[in-house]
Motif scaffolding. Structure first.
Motif, PDB file in Angstrom:
ATOM      1  N   ALA A   1       3.135   0.279   9.975  1.00  0.00           N
ATOM      2  CA  ALA A   1       3.055   0.806   8.616  1.00  0.00           C
ATOM      3  C   ALA A   1       4.400   0.660   7.900  1.00  0.00           C
ATOM      4  CB  ALA A   1       2.624   2.267   8.642  1.00  0.00           C
TER       5      ALA A   1
ATOM      6  N   ILE B   1      -2.656  -3.287   6.099  1.00  0.00           N
ATOM      7  CA  ILE B   1      -2.027  -1.998   5.788  1.00  0.00           C
ATOM      8  C   ILE B   1      -1.399  -2.031   4.403  1.00  0.00           C
ATOM      9  CG2 ILE B   1      -0.217  -0.381   6.464  1.00  0.00           C
ATOM     10  CD1 ILE B   1      -0.667  -1.312   9.375  1.00  0.00           C
ATOM     11  N   SER B   2      -0.762  -3.142   4.064  1.00  0.00           N
ATOM     12  CA  SER B   2      -0.143  -3.274   2.740  1.00  0.00           C
ATOM     13  C   SER B   2      -1.198  -3.200   1.640  1.00  0.00           C
ATOM     14  CB  SER B   2       0.612  -4.597   2.646  1.00  0.00           C
ATOM     15  OG  SER B   2       1.632  -4.663   3.613  1.00  0.00           O
TER      16      SER B   2
ATOM     17  N   MET C   1      -2.164   0.345   1.221  1.00  0.00           N
ATOM     18  CA  MET C   1      -1.112   1.073   0.504  1.00  0.00           C
ATOM     19  C   MET C   1      -1.216   0.883  -1.002  1.00  0.00           C
ATOM     20  SD  MET C   1       2.292   0.399   2.820  1.00  0.00           S
ATOM     21  CE  MET C   1       2.561   1.231   4.384  1.00  0.00           C
TER      22      MET C   1
ATOM     23  N   TRP D   1       1.596   1.825  15.663  1.00  0.00           N
ATOM     24  CA  TRP D   1       1.061   1.783  14.299  1.00  0.00           C
ATOM     25  C   TRP D   1       2.035   2.352  13.257  1.00  0.00           C
ATOM     26  CZ3 TRP D   1      -2.706  -1.119  12.501  1.00  0.00           C
ATOM     27  CH2 TRP D   1      -3.611  -1.661  13.426  1.00  0.00           C
TER      28      TRP D   1
END
Length: 233
Positions: A71, A190-191, A194, A67
């Motif tokens: 990331a 994930i993006s 973020m 992970w």
């Protein structure tokens, strides 16, 4: 190459080529960060169901130690490049943006010289790399009109291309054993996470018009989600 593969390649080229026009239209009434955030969010909404249906997410759950790499990949290959390209397109044409992003193979070849012995360019391939570098240099000299803003915009897009190349190397070195559709879906999610603060700090003051909304929707759904699905499937 089978006819089906040729067809998919042409479709993919058309989708990715038009993405820079969609970005330009979205920027008429949205900030670069907002365009980047919506692109990642809509791409995730397309890819996650596909990855779930294919069982590609189960392999990620069994590889929790990867992970951090996912990331990092999300940052350098999605979140940062999406924002850099959108920011850069405020100062250069969508056509030039597409050409500058095509410098990804050049960066890949340069990085391979240091980090990937299998893909190092030698002989005529190395000559091709130097010709490509010279071509990018000519673009900066001839197509950016000498203005500081245009130069900055071009540099931001080239930096995004470097991120794409670094991401490709990271996938090969650390994530190559995983299902690519699962990786793409996870990275897009994930993006999006973020960039979650973006709607609170960079949302447009008024609801954008139909044109920018449709352009960004097409960018996220087709230019990102569908395009990634075609590329990895």
């Amino acid at each position: 190459m089978p006819r089906r593969d040729w067809t998919l390649l042409l479709v993919l080229a058309a989708i990715w080529g038009s993405s820079y026009l969609f970005i330009k239209i979205g920027l008429r009434e949205m900030s670069p960060l907002m365009v980047a955030f919506l692109r990642a969010l809509l791409g995730a909404l397309v890819l996650v169901p596909l990855a779930w249906r294919a069982g590609a997410l189960r392999t990620l759950g069994a590889s929790s130690g990867l992970w951090p790499a996912l990331a990092l990949l999300a940052l350098i290959q999605v979140a940062a490049p999406f924002a850099l390209i959108a920011e850069g397109e405020q100062h250069v044409s969508s056509a030039l943006a597409g050409i500058l992003v095509a410098s990804v193979p050049i960066f890949t070849a340069i990085l391979a010289f240091f980090y990937d012995a299998e893909d190092r360019s030698e002989g005529w391939r190395a000559v091709g790399v130097f010709v490509g570098i010279a071509g990018v240099g000519l673009l900066f000299g001839l197509d950016l009109n000498g203005s500081a803003e245009a130069l900055l915009g071009g540099l931001l897009i080239v930096l995004a291309s470097l991120g794409y190349a670094l991401g490709g190397l990271l996938v090969k070195k650390r994530l190559g054993a995983l299902d690519p559709v699962g990786v793409a879906a996870a990275v897009m999610v994930i993006s999006t996470v973020m960039m979650l603060p973006v709607p609170f700090v960079a949302a447009p003051a008024e609801l954008p018009g139909v044109g920018p909304i449709a352009a960004v929707a097409a960018l996220g759904i087709f230019g990102t989600g569908v395009a990634f699905a075609i590329f990895f499937v």
